[in-house]
Design a protein around this motif. Structure first.
Motif, mmCIF file in Angstrom:
data_model
loop_
_atom_site.group_PDB
_atom_site.id
_atom_site.type_symbol
_atom_site.label_atom_id
_atom_site.label_comp_id
_atom_site.label_asym_id
_atom_site.label_seq_id
_atom_site.Cartn_x
_atom_site.Cartn_y
_atom_site.Cartn_z
ATOM 1 N N UNK A 165 -3.781 12.797 3.693
ATOM 2 C CA UNK A 165 -4.953 12.041 3.220
ATOM 3 C C UNK A 165 -4.525 10.827 2.416
ATOM 4 N N UNK A 166 -3.511 11.001 1.575
ATOM 5 C CA UNK A 166 -3.018 9.888 0.757
ATOM 6 C C UNK A 166 -2.414 8.808 1.647
ATOM 7 N N UNK A 167 -1.621 9.221 2.623
ATOM 8 C CA UNK A 167 -0.945 8.253 3.492
ATOM 9 C C UNK A 167 -1.914 7.438 4.349
ATOM 10 N N UNK A 178 -6.731 1.302 0.253
ATOM 11 C CA UNK A 178 -6.254 0.952 -1.091
ATOM 12 C C UNK A 178 -7.288 1.293 -2.160
ATOM 13 N N UNK A 179 -8.553 1.047 -1.887
ATOM 14 C CA UNK A 179 -9.595 1.336 -2.882
ATOM 15 C C UNK A 179 -9.626 2.823 -3.233
ATOM 16 N N UNK A 180 -9.415 3.682 -2.236
ATOM 17 C CA UNK A 180 -9.395 5.125 -2.503
ATOM 18 C C UNK A 180 -8.161 5.505 -3.305
ATOM 19 N N UNK A 181 -7.022 4.935 -2.974
ATOM 20 C CA UNK A 181 -5.802 5.200 -3.740
ATOM 21 C C UNK A 181 -6.005 4.813 -5.197
ATOM 22 N N UNK A 182 -6.634 3.668 -5.430
ATOM 23 C CA UNK A 182 -6.905 3.225 -6.804
ATOM 24 C C UNK A 182 -7.813 4.222 -7.528
ATOM 25 N N UNK A 183 -8.838 4.715 -6.839
ATOM 26 C CA UNK A 183 -9.751 5.682 -7.452
ATOM 27 C C UNK A 183 -9.017 6.968 -7.812
ATOM 28 N N UNK A 184 -8.157 7.434 -6.924
ATOM 29 C CA UNK A 184 -7.390 8.641 -7.217
ATOM 30 C C UNK A 184 -6.426 8.413 -8.371
ATOM 31 N N UNK A 210 0.813 -1.193 0.000
ATOM 32 C CA UNK A 210 0.000 0.000 0.000
ATOM 33 C C UNK A 210 0.859 1.261 0.000
ATOM 34 N N UNK A 211 1.944 1.254 0.752
ATOM 35 C CA UNK A 211 2.794 2.443 0.807
ATOM 36 C C UNK A 211 3.396 2.755 -0.562
ATOM 37 N N UNK A 212 3.728 1.714 -1.312
ATOM 38 C CA UNK A 212 4.260 1.938 -2.655
ATOM 39 C C UNK A 212 3.249 2.617 -3.552
ATOM 40 N N UNK A 213 1.988 2.255 -3.419
ATOM 41 C CA UNK A 213 0.921 2.866 -4.212
ATOM 42 C C UNK A 213 0.746 4.327 -3.803
ATOM 43 N N UNK A 214 0.778 4.600 -2.508
ATOM 44 C CA UNK A 214 0.655 5.972 -2.011
ATOM 45 C C UNK A 214 1.827 6.823 -2.500
ATOM 46 N N UNK A 215 3.028 6.282 -2.455
ATOM 47 C CA UNK A 215 4.207 7.017 -2.925
ATOM 48 C C UNK A 215 4.107 7.314 -4.419
ATOM 49 N N UNK A 216 3.639 6.347 -5.195
ATOM 50 C CA UNK A 216 3.472 6.559 -6.636
ATOM 51 C C UNK A 216 2.445 7.642 -6.906
ATOM 52 N N UNK A 217 1.335 7.609 -6.182
ATOM 53 C CA UNK A 217 0.308 8.619 -6.368
ATOM 54 C C UNK A 217 0.842 10.004 -6.035
ATOM 55 N N UNK A 218 1.560 10.137 -4.938
ATOM 56 C CA UNK A 218 2.126 11.439 -4.567
ATOM 57 C C UNK A 218 3.104 11.933 -5.622
ATOM 58 N N UNK A 219 3.911 11.049 -6.144
ATOM 59 C CA UNK A 219 4.874 11.435 -7.181
ATOM 60 C C UNK A 219 4.162 11.922 -8.445
#
Length: 52
Positions: free
Chosen positions: A26-28, A32-38, A1-10
């Motif tokens: 908010x991202x951190x 996971x479902x919200x990260x995917x939506x973003x 999950x942290x890798x997905x959050x880091x990718x989204x922030x980048x």
């Protein structure tokens, strides 16, 4: 999950510029479902505020 959050922030920083601390928090803490939506909406959003 942290890798997905880091990718989204980048990706968000590349598209919209430096992220405010509130957006990073908010991202951190997002599920996971919200990260995917973003991630899915990153190219359609006109601004960071529209997306997150």
């Amino acid at each position: 999950m942290q890798g997905k959050a880091d990718s989204l922030k980048r990706l968000l920083a590349r598209r919209f510029g430096p992220l405010p601390a509130g957006a990073e928090q908010r991202i951190d803490t997002a599920p996971v479902a919200q990260l995917d939506a973003w991630l899915d909406g990153i190219f359609d959003a006109a601004s960071l505020e529209d997306l997150i």
